[in-house]
Scaffold this active site. Structure first.
Site, mmCIF file in Angstrom:
data_model
loop_
_atom_site.group_PDB
_atom_site.id
_atom_site.type_symbol
_atom_site.label_atom_id
_atom_site.label_comp_id
_atom_site.label_asym_id
_atom_site.label_seq_id
_atom_site.Cartn_x
_atom_site.Cartn_y
_atom_site.Cartn_z
ATOM 1 N N HIS A 117 40.998 39.715 47.643
ATOM 2 C CA HIS A 117 40.413 39.426 46.325
ATOM 3 C C HIS A 117 41.488 39.488 45.238
ATOM 4 C CE1 HIS A 117 36.966 38.563 43.937
ATOM 5 N NE2 HIS A 117 36.842 39.748 43.368
ATOM 6 N N ASP A 177 32.678 42.852 46.813
ATOM 7 C CA ASP A 177 33.885 42.545 46.042
ATOM 8 C C ASP A 177 34.377 43.741 45.235
ATOM 9 O OD1 ASP A 177 33.485 40.018 46.995
ATOM 10 O OD2 ASP A 177 33.489 39.028 45.035
ATOM 11 N N ASP A 178 35.675 43.701 44.912
ATOM 12 C CA ASP A 178 36.331 44.553 43.907
ATOM 13 C C ASP A 178 36.695 45.949 44.383
ATOM 14 O OD1 ASP A 178 35.890 42.379 42.297
ATOM 15 O OD2 ASP A 178 34.339 43.325 41.076
ATOM 16 N N HIS A 203 28.651 44.109 44.710
ATOM 17 C CA HIS A 203 29.803 44.846 44.179
ATOM 18 C C HIS A 203 29.576 46.335 44.419
ATOM 19 C CE1 HIS A 203 29.715 40.989 42.035
ATOM 20 N NE2 HIS A 203 31.037 41.096 42.023
ATOM 21 N N HIS A 258 43.031 41.297 40.369
ATOM 22 C CA HIS A 258 41.814 40.649 39.874
ATOM 23 C C HIS A 258 42.106 39.684 38.730
ATOM 24 C CE1 HIS A 258 37.491 40.161 39.026
ATOM 25 N NE2 HIS A 258 37.309 40.700 40.235
#
Length: 462
Positions: A337, A287-288, A429, A341
């Protein structure tokens, strides 16, 4: 003879003297020519810069906090100037401090499941390669109030200074009244002000501006210049209309020019190999990203012939185009995603759609056609009874080693290896160095245990 010669010389000298006297008198009576006052102000020459080129001249910094009563997703640009970066970081830090103070002094419940959140995102624009504007979107939920704010800053990267509106216009030229009138008429045309109504627009409110190509755009917070029901407002004015009293310089023929980058060629995605019958399958998800660390993750996946799924944040995509293209060409899956955010449970359906659509479009443009099919909500905050968001299947996880809270690479790897079973989805992550290092251990150990690493769509097809 000698007397005649002397007389001739005397006559010539007298004649020259008379001429000199006459010329002196004439010159004294002539008006003195007034020289034009020198304009020592720097002229700013227009140069169209594409968003793609602008992004490649900068980097994006992100600070995302998990597992707290107040999750934060903060993004801001980093330029070539440290002095400019310090000013940007000072603004961001002030917003974080203000949010934390509001939370600490709040009388409301600040449990993790509440709507509490700070999100800072931004947009970039420019007048040329040196004059760059940043528009910060600040969304705060929590404390005893919520707010959506806009703050615009314009910098000269060459002089490393933040610039005010007055830096671009000639003093005493009346530019303030000109701009106020243009804003007034635009707000009337937008039907947020009555034609007879004089909006309460002041010169101070014109300081929230961006230079966007060959136009200047002013931003107004809800309720500042019109009824708050109209929300945030903006007015754009062509800079070419102000050439007679501004320092903006246009060397072309007056036609608005935009610098369009060449389109990225389409990335060829390899056919997805089928896992052997009876093989235990597990899906690593990250993620991210993307981040610089993502390239190291891709190297590790190649080394172990593993596939993974990357849930990317849209506002980061244009800063790492080659990394995104490599994901697709290597047969990995790209998921959505959101664009900045943001907690989806704090957004309206239209806002959720915008977050997902902008991310899909960013990935599609860079890859030449690839469109993410799956979504993972930031922080995992969403109704888990809902299977799709805006028509996209929602992908959560079954194994979470809590890498965001651990500095120990071994503990992160152990948290995955000890809990791994066929059909699991692991969340990691990749911006965390310890998570990248743990990924190598996970790949090595689970491969030895007979696992194959697949994308989430392969897992769903099993």
């Amino acid at each position: 003879m000698k007397d005649r010669k002397k007389w001739s010389i005397f006559s010539i000298v007298m004649a020259v003297a008379v001429v000199a006297i006459v010329l002196s008198v004439v010159m004294m009576n002539l008006p003195i020519a007034q020289s034009e006052p020198e304009d020592n102000h720097v002229r700013y020459s227009y140069q169209a810069v594409s968003q793609q080129d602008l992004a490649q001249k900068m980097s994006i910094q992100s600070d995302i906090h998990y597992g707290e009563a107040y999750p934060m997703g903060v993004s801001y640009p980093e330029t070539s100037s440290q002095k400019v970066n310090d000013q940007i970081k000072s603004f961001v830090d002030s917003q974080v401090e203000q949010f934390q103070t509001a939370i600490a002094s709040s009388s409301s419940d600040q449990s993790t499941g509440s709507s509490t959140e700070l999100n800072i995102d931004y947009e970039l624009s420019s007048f040329n390669e040196d004059i760059v504007s940043v528009l910060f979107h600040v969304r705060q939920n929590g404390g005893d109030s919520s707010r959506d704010g806009l703050t615009a800053m314009t910098f000269n990267l060459e002089t490393e200074q933040r610039m005010n509106l007055s830096d671009f216009f000639q003093e005493d030229s009346g530019y303030e009244q000109y701009l106020l009138d243009k804003v007034q008429h635009s707000l009337q045309d937008q039907k947020v002000l009555d034609k007879k109504e004089k909006g309460p627009v002041s010169v101070d409110q014109l300081q929230n501006f961006m230079l966007d190509g060959d136009q200047i755009t002013f931003y107004f917070t809800p309720g500042s210049v019109a009824d708050s029901s109209f929300g945030q407002l903006q007015v754009s004015i062509p800079l070419r209309l102000m050439h007679s009293f501004s320092y903006f310089q246009f060397d072309d023929d007056g036609t608005s020019v935009s610098s369009q980058p060449e389109a990225y060629p389409a990335v060829t995605q390899p056919e997805t190999p089928q896992a052997s019958v009876g093989t235990k399958q597990i899906a690593l998800t990250f993620d991210d990203g993307p981040y610089k660390n993502t390239e190291k993750v891709l190297d590790l996946l190649d080394q172990y012939n593993a596939k993974a799924t990357f849930f990317v944040v849209g506002n980061r995509v244009e800063y790492f185009p080659e990394t995104i293209r490599r994901m697709v060409s290597s047969g990995h899956c790209i998921g959505n995603h959101t664009y900045s955010h943001k907690r989806l449970d704090n957004l309206s359906p239209a806002q959720v759609s915008e977050q997902l659509t902008k991310t899909n479009e960013a990935v599609k443009e860079i890859t030449g056609g690839y469109v993410p099919q799956y979504v993972r909500p930031p922080y995992g905050f969403f109704d888990h009874n809902i299977k799709t968001i805006d028509g996209m299947p929602m992908i959560m996880w079954t194994v979470d080693p809590g890498d965001w809270s651990l500095q120990d690479t071994g503990k992160i790897a152990q948290g995955v290896i000890e809990n791994a079973k066929d059909g699991d989805i692991v969340i990691l992550h990749e911006q965390l160095t310890q998570s990248v290092e743990a990924t190598e251990i996970i790949l090595q150990e689970l491969t030895a245990q007979g696992f194959s690493f697949v994308t989430v769509d392969q897992l769903m097809d099993k």
